[in-house]
Design a protein around this motif. Structure first.
Motif, mmCIF file in Angstrom:
data_model
loop_
_atom_site.group_PDB
_atom_site.id
_atom_site.type_symbol
_atom_site.label_atom_id
_atom_site.label_comp_id
_atom_site.label_asym_id
_atom_site.label_seq_id
_atom_site.Cartn_x
_atom_site.Cartn_y
_atom_site.Cartn_z
ATOM 1 N N ILE A 160 0.838 -1.197 0.000
ATOM 2 C CA ILE A 160 0.000 0.000 0.000
ATOM 3 C C ILE A 160 0.873 1.247 0.000
ATOM 4 C CG2 ILE A 160 -0.219 0.221 2.521
ATOM 5 C CD1 ILE A 160 -3.216 0.721 2.078
ATOM 6 N N LYS A 161 0.366 2.299 -0.608
ATOM 7 C CA LYS A 161 1.038 3.592 -0.594
ATOM 8 C C LYS A 161 -0.025 4.658 -0.352
ATOM 9 C CE LYS A 161 2.533 5.486 -4.439
ATOM 10 N NZ LYS A 161 3.334 5.940 -5.627
ATOM 11 N N THR A 162 0.203 5.478 0.659
ATOM 12 C CA THR A 162 -0.741 6.529 1.026
ATOM 13 C C THR A 162 -0.118 7.883 0.728
ATOM 14 O OG1 THR A 162 -1.494 5.104 2.825
ATOM 15 C CG2 THR A 162 -2.234 7.383 2.867
ATOM 16 N N GLU A 163 -0.867 8.747 0.051
ATOM 17 C CA GLU A 163 -0.328 10.045 -0.360
ATOM 18 C C GLU A 163 -0.579 11.158 0.655
ATOM 19 O OE1 GLU A 163 1.623 10.231 -2.775
ATOM 20 O OE2 GLU A 163 1.216 8.327 -3.784
ATOM 21 N N GLN A 164 -1.648 11.060 1.445
ATOM 22 C CA GLN A 164 -1.970 12.081 2.438
ATOM 23 C C GLN A 164 -2.132 11.431 3.810
ATOM 24 O OE1 GLN A 164 -4.226 11.701 -0.294
ATOM 25 N NE2 GLN A 164 -3.096 13.120 -1.624
ATOM 26 N N LEU A 165 -1.942 12.231 4.830
ATOM 27 C CA LEU A 165 -2.083 11.742 6.193
ATOM 28 C C LEU A 165 -3.556 11.435 6.466
ATOM 29 C CD1 LEU A 165 -0.221 11.311 8.704
ATOM 30 C CD2 LEU A 165 -1.086 13.517 9.543
ATOM 31 N N LEU A 166 -3.802 10.254 6.926
ATOM 32 C CA LEU A 166 -5.174 9.849 7.225
ATOM 33 C C LEU A 166 -5.600 10.388 8.578
ATOM 34 C CD1 LEU A 166 -4.938 6.213 5.896
ATOM 35 C CD2 LEU A 166 -6.857 7.721 5.363
ATOM 36 N N GLN A 167 -6.719 11.116 8.601
ATOM 37 C CA GLN A 167 -7.275 11.640 9.846
ATOM 38 C C GLN A 167 -8.467 10.802 10.308
ATOM 39 O OE1 GLN A 167 -5.744 13.997 11.382
ATOM 40 N NE2 GLN A 167 -4.382 14.708 9.744
ATOM 41 N N LYS A 168 -8.866 9.870 9.467
ATOM 42 C CA LYS A 168 -10.001 8.997 9.768
ATOM 43 C C LYS A 168 -9.573 7.545 9.556
ATOM 44 C CE LYS A 168 -13.628 12.288 8.411
ATOM 45 N NZ LYS A 168 -14.811 12.478 7.517
ATOM 46 N N PRO A 169 -10.367 6.590 10.069
ATOM 47 C CA PRO A 169 -9.980 5.179 9.918
ATOM 48 C C PRO A 169 -9.918 4.744 8.464
ATOM 49 C CG PRO A 169 -11.658 5.414 11.613
ATOM 50 C CD PRO A 169 -11.563 6.749 10.915
ATOM 51 N N LEU A 170 -8.990 3.830 8.202
ATOM 52 C CA LEU A 170 -8.917 3.101 6.940
ATOM 53 C C LEU A 170 -9.061 1.634 7.325
ATOM 54 C CD1 LEU A 170 -8.348 2.789 3.889
ATOM 55 C CD2 LEU A 170 -5.897 2.706 4.471
ATOM 56 N N TRP A 171 -10.200 1.082 6.968
ATOM 57 C CA TRP A 171 -10.506 -0.273 7.409
ATOM 58 C C TRP A 171 -10.060 -1.292 6.362
ATOM 59 C CZ3 TRP A 171 -11.853 -0.262 12.305
ATOM 60 C CH2 TRP A 171 -12.559 0.813 12.838
ATOM 61 N N LEU A 172 -9.350 -2.329 6.844
ATOM 62 C CA LEU A 172 -8.992 -3.492 6.045
ATOM 63 C C LEU A 172 -9.814 -4.657 6.577
ATOM 64 C CD1 LEU A 172 -7.126 -5.081 4.023
ATOM 65 C CD2 LEU A 172 -5.546 -5.374 5.943
ATOM 66 N N GLY A 173 -10.567 -5.342 5.697
ATOM 67 C CA GLY A 173 -11.446 -6.371 6.224
ATOM 68 C C GLY A 173 -11.673 -7.548 5.308
ATOM 69 N N LEU A 174 -12.389 -8.537 5.867
ATOM 70 C CA LEU A 174 -12.860 -9.712 5.153
ATOM 71 C C LEU A 174 -14.338 -9.883 5.491
ATOM 72 C CD1 LEU A 174 -9.914 -10.591 6.662
ATOM 73 C CD2 LEU A 174 -10.228 -12.568 5.203
ATOM 74 N N ALA A 175 -15.039 -10.589 4.627
ATOM 75 C CA ALA A 175 -16.447 -10.870 4.879
ATOM 76 C C ALA A 175 -16.768 -12.286 4.450
ATOM 77 C CB ALA A 175 -17.338 -9.878 4.134
ATOM 78 N N CYS A 176 -17.701 -12.910 5.153
ATOM 79 C CA CYS A 176 -18.108 -14.267 4.824
ATOM 80 C C CYS A 176 -19.594 -14.304 4.512
ATOM 81 C CB CYS A 176 -17.781 -15.234 5.963
ATOM 82 S SG CYS A 176 -18.509 -14.793 7.559
ATOM 83 N N GLU A 177 -20.013 -15.420 3.932
ATOM 84 C CA GLU A 177 -21.418 -15.567 3.599
ATOM 85 C C GLU A 177 -22.235 -15.572 4.880
ATOM 86 O OE1 GLU A 177 -23.849 -18.305 0.518
ATOM 87 O OE2 GLU A 177 -22.945 -19.351 2.219
ATOM 88 N N GLY A 178 -23.360 -14.927 4.842
ATOM 89 C CA GLY A 178 -24.124 -14.720 6.049
ATOM 90 C C GLY A 178 -23.806 -13.332 6.574
ATOM 91 N N ALA B 288 -0.665 2.907 7.858
ATOM 92 C CA ALA B 288 -0.583 3.562 6.558
ATOM 93 C C ALA B 288 0.097 4.924 6.663
ATOM 94 C CB ALA B 288 -1.979 3.717 5.959
ATOM 95 N N ASN B 289 -0.073 5.598 7.788
ATOM 96 C CA ASN B 289 0.484 6.938 7.975
ATOM 97 C C ASN B 289 1.982 6.938 8.253
ATOM 98 O OD1 ASN B 289 -1.911 8.318 7.570
ATOM 99 N ND2 ASN B 289 -2.454 8.386 9.754
ATOM 100 N N THR B 290 2.561 5.785 8.538
ATOM 101 C CA THR B 290 3.976 5.762 8.926
ATOM 102 C C THR B 290 4.917 6.086 7.777
ATOM 103 O OG1 THR B 290 4.093 3.387 8.523
ATOM 104 C CG2 THR B 290 3.551 4.092 10.772
ATOM 105 N N THR B 291 4.471 5.808 6.548
ATOM 106 C CA THR B 291 5.346 6.046 5.396
ATOM 107 C C THR B 291 4.521 6.647 4.266
ATOM 108 O OG1 THR B 291 6.595 4.068 6.017
ATOM 109 C CG2 THR B 291 7.049 5.004 3.851
ATOM 110 N N LEU B 292 4.453 7.971 4.226
ATOM 111 C CA LEU B 292 3.663 8.629 3.189
ATOM 112 C C LEU B 292 4.439 8.679 1.875
ATOM 113 C CD1 LEU B 292 2.014 11.620 5.087
ATOM 114 C CD2 LEU B 292 1.049 9.377 4.582
ATOM 115 N N GLY B 293 3.708 8.433 0.787
ATOM 116 C CA GLY B 293 4.301 8.556 -0.541
ATOM 117 C C GLY B 293 5.241 7.442 -0.930
ATOM 118 N N LYS B 294 5.346 6.419 -0.111
ATOM 119 C CA LYS B 294 6.211 5.282 -0.428
ATOM 120 C C LYS B 294 5.452 3.978 -0.197
ATOM 121 C CE LYS B 294 10.578 7.569 0.789
ATOM 122 N NZ LYS B 294 11.801 7.478 1.622
#
Length: 879
Positions: free
Chosen positions: A789-807, A819-825
């Protein structure tokens, strides 16, 4: 690490047909607005094109030149040609469109004159599960009369109704339900199969229906496949013989009462190789050589075509990267030209939409490849009709190809007498409701149950039991007609049924109870195996097994029974500990690794999915009152039984007439063709008492599972969503009100995606499969979900990474901090699957293995989405 669930993620259960798309997970992951089922979304997704493997050489000489079972009649051919010449392009294309009863009206039929229509699994007249035969007839009659009404389109070609009557007329309440194909294969009795098919044809015709989507002639190579029970055998010789028998039973003998008023049109399906996909993934990739494609997977078509089958259904699977619905070599060069098939090829449920470059609404490629009828449920039928007309007008599809398709459809209609027969309500069998589930039909089904049973273990000749015995009948399948019948039973998945939905049927318990009571004994029903001291039984019959499923919903990643939840094993152990002899009756759609259950059983019977006549099991388990054998076991394994949970591809060698036991790579626990009888000597039996109970989970070698690496990997597709809308990606650039997405180059061309979230609302990008997938091998080990992943701007809100199952289940983790630890890289973020565990997550039924969602305004690039079998040291752990 914080985990959260979004309250508006819900499931819509919409019945759907065979062969295509799973139900369920909604893709507006954070919204509560207008929602679509997975079925609706995936049919919008353009499947990622896979280049054909040019190393596979094609050789038509592999395929025999078959002589059509029915010689062409010059008089009939002239009649067809004359009718085609009178038809407009619109009328011709309408013959090629097959919508579903939930998606068209009688007036649509009157206006367009569709050549055919269908009811999918779980679709009924008036949307009423308990619709009566009269309701079915009324719908058939109304559509028929509309189709022959020439006041609108000037032509009166009768339509035809197709249905999935795959183990009896299984959509209709009260119909006779025969054992599923895997059980019939164990019986190895083609004459019985022909009777079953003829009975099915009769019960279908009672409801005014003309056409049956059967038989399935898949030769199963990997028992993880969710459609294993639809295959008769892993041996193509049985499949070839059965295909001939069932086609002749459905349609009548070519030299006899072929397509008379006692018979229906049959469909040999799914062409070709559906039983041989990699890892047993439904609708997946078959990589067999062309010689194996013929030797193994084509034999059912040889049998069916030689019996005069009038339709063939194309398969969802690919062969070396080319979807069969768009494979001209297979559909035209092989099937029509080499095998001499002069009937029509019908598609499977929006299968044309999976062809590279196609959508559900547009697919010239399929027509050009040789598809004659589009099976096009949902509202997609109208744009498909319009686009196909436009493609003929602009030259993408030739007029000659359209005329050929329509000629084939009309040829079958003429042969079936549809132009001369009375309307559906006035045909000889129509409305004769006494035929549905009649005693004579049920007796044939009961015989089929008896002959399908395979006795795998019988220590000290415990079986047969005397009827004057005190019997405890336990297990959750003992008094459950829906479970003993499996998928494709009233509903598509065979779920949500009660015993009251099966008038005239008998559960396994009720059959035992009736026989034992008549014999002076006592039968006690206790699902959990409980009994009072004065009721202590002489023997326990425990009936247990798989829950019903259909198609990809049954795909699993190994064949261990009740992995992680050994409740049935606990029941067997409890009874054994009390000194009670145990007879296990195993209900399943495939052979499974049940070593622990074998060890706790004194006798073990593979009963497969017996259908509505459960008393057939009691017939064999018990003697006559005088102690003599009533019915002996005759069933033999038509599938090899696995020795480990990972031994999923264990198939009898076909090079010799007899099983090559010495062949090093054929080492099942129980070989193909095995089955004890009451006459078997103890030396005939395989010892199934002290089997290893090591499921090898600790030593199982897992490989990384790429989900998106350079491109989206099959069977996944990429989608984007807002709170109120979802869409599949069909181009390199797409957008909605919450985000813009485009392909980008990270290392090689278009190996990454750039997502620009607008911040105006929640936006989501993710991967989805058309059916749930089994990730338990990964969740039970130290595996992780990894994404670059590469993030260009500092995130001020959550960025959710998830999975979903049937049901109604999903889990997600906020990765904004990482994501905020390394911007632009570029950086790799790896989250242990344990972070997504816990209720209600079910790793056995993952439908969305990856999504990112946020309402922040941010540009995020991602690539290389992988389930890591061995996580890195930097993997984030949540416990």
């Amino acid at each position: 690490m914080k985990l959260t669930q979004l309250s508006c993620f819900s499931i819509v259960k919409t019945p759907t047909k065979i062969g295509s798309i799973a139900l369920g997970v909604l893709l507006g992951l954070s919204g509560c607005g207008d929602k679509k089922t997975t079925h609706e979304l995936v049919t919008e997704v353009a499947m990622t094109p896979v280049a054909a493997n040019n190393s596979v050489s094609s050789s038509l000489t592999i395929w025999p030149e078959l002589t059509p079972a029915i010689a062409k009649d010059p008089v009939l051919e002239a009649k067809i040609q004359a009718l085609v010449a009178k038809m407009t392009l619109q009328q011709k294309v309408a013959q090629m469109i097959q919508p579903e009863i939930r998606d068209i009206t009688v007036e649509d039929m009157r206006q367009y004159g569709f050549g055919s229509y269908l009811n999918g699994g779980g679709a009924y007249p008036n949307n009423d599960k308990h619709a009566t035969p009269a309701d079915w007839i009324a719908l058939a009659e109304s559509f028929y009369q509309a189709s022959v009404d020439d006041s609108v389109d000037g032509i009166n070609i009768p339509t035809m109704w197709g249905t999935d009557a795959v183990h009896g007329h299984n959509n209709v309440i009260g119909a006779t339900l025969f054992p599923h194909n895997i059980g019939l294969g164990a019986a190895n009795n083609p004459k019985l199969i022909e009777k079953i098919a003829a009975i099915t044809a009769q019960e279908v015709m009672v409801t005014g229906i003309d056409w049956v989507f059967a038989p399935t002639v898949a030769v199963v190579r990997d028992d993880r496949w969710g459609r294993t029970y639809e295959g008769y055998s892993e041996d193509p010789r049985i499949v070839k013989d059965y295909a001939y028998a069932i086609v002749e039973g459905l349609q009548g003998a070519v030299t006899g009462d072929f397509l008379s008023d006692q018979h229906v049109i049959s469909t040999v399906k799914h062409f070709i190789g559906d039983g041989g996909t990699e890892n047993g993934i439904d609708q997946g990739e078959n990589l067999a050589s062309e010689q194996d494609l013929y030797d193994i997977h084509a034999q059912g078509y040889v049998g069916g075509l030689n019996a005069g089958a009038q339709s063939v259904m194309a398969s969802f699977n690919s062969w070396h990267g080319v979807k069969n619905h768009g494979n001209q070599y297979l559909l035209t060069d092989v099937l029509k030209d080499r095998l001499g098939f002069d009937g029509f090829v019908v598609g499977d449920w929006n299968g044309h939409g999976q062809v590279a470059g196609c959508t559900n609404e547009s697919c010239a490629q399929s027509v050009n490849a040789g598809l004659d009828i589009f099976m096009v449920p949902t509202a997609a039928w109208k744009p498909l009709y319009e686009n196909t007309i436009a493609q003929v007008n602009n030259g993408e599809i030739s007029q000659a190809r359209i005329d050929d398709a329509v000629s084939r459809i009309l040829r079958v209609k003429f042969r079936a007498g549809l132009f001369d027969k009375p309307s559906p309500a006035n045909r000889p069998l129509s409305g004769k409701t006494e035929l549905i589930g009649q005693a004579r039909h049920r007796e044939v089904a009961r015989q089929a149950v008896r002959e399908s049973l395979v006795l795998l273990k019988n220590n000290q000749s415990l079986l047969p039991l005397k009827p004057n015995t005190k019997v405890l009948v336990a297990g959750d399948a003992a008094d459950n007609i829906g479970k003993q019948s499996g998928g494709w039973t009233i509903t598509w998945q065979g779920t949500d049924n009660k015993n009251s939905d099966f008038p005239g049927a008998t559960s396994i318990y009720s059959g035992i109870e009736q026989l034992v009571t008549q014999g002076g004994g006592q039968a006690i029903l206790s699902t959990t195996g409980e009994f009072s001291p004065e009721q202590k039984p002489d023997v326990a019959i425990v009936v247990f097994g798989e829950e019903p499923y259909a198609e990809g919903n049954g795909d699993i990643d190994n064949v261990e029974y009740q992995r992680g939840d050994k409740r049935d094993l606990a029941l067997l152990k409890k009874l054994k500990a009390q000194g009670i002899p145990v007879v296990s009756v195993f209900i399943s759609g495939r052979p499974m690794w049940v070593n622990p259950e074998f060890n706790q059983s004194d006798a073990f019977v593979a009963a497969w999915l017996p259908g509505s006549e459960g008393q057939g099991i009691a017939d064999v388990l018990f003697t006559k009152p005088d102690g003599s054998v009533a019915y002996d076991f005759v069933g033999k394994l038509s599938f090899s039984w696995p020795s480990t949970p990972q031994q999923t591809q264990v198939n009898v060698p076909l090079a010799q007439d007899k099983i090559a036991q010495a062949q090093a790579d054929y080492q099942p626990l129980i070989p193909y063709g095995y089955g004890l009888t009451y006459q078997s000597a103890s030396t005939d039996a395989i010892a199934l008492d002290t089997l290893s109970e090591d499921n090898f989970s600790a030593s199982q070698t897992l490989e990384n599972l790429a989900l998106f690496e350079r491109a989206v990997k099959s069977p996944w597709s990429m989608y984007i969503a807002t709170n109120n809308a979802r869409q599949g990606l069909s181009s390199s650039v797409a957008s909605n009100s919450a985000l813009n997405i485009r392909t980008m180059d990270r290392v090689v061309q278009e190996d990454a995606r750039l997502v620009s979230f607008t911040g105006s609302e929640q936006g989501t990008v993710g991967l989805i499969s058309n059916f749930p997938r089994d990730f338990r091998a990964y969740s039970n080990s130290d595996s992780a979900l990894s994404v670059s992943i590469k993030t260009e701007q500092l995130l001020q809100k959550p960025l959710w990474l998830g999975l979903a199952c049937e049901g109604d289940c999903r889990q997600q983790v906020d990765i904004a901090k990482q994501a905020n630890t390394t911007l632009g890289k570029w950086q790799n973020i790896s989250i242990s699957l344990a972070c997504f565990a816990g209720k209600p997550m079910d790793f056995g039924k993952i439908i969305i293995p990856f999504y990112l969602t946020t309402d922040a305004k941010v540009d995020i690039s991602f690539s290389d989405v992988v389930i890591q079998a061995t996580p890195s040291e930097k993997t984030i752990r949540c416990h």
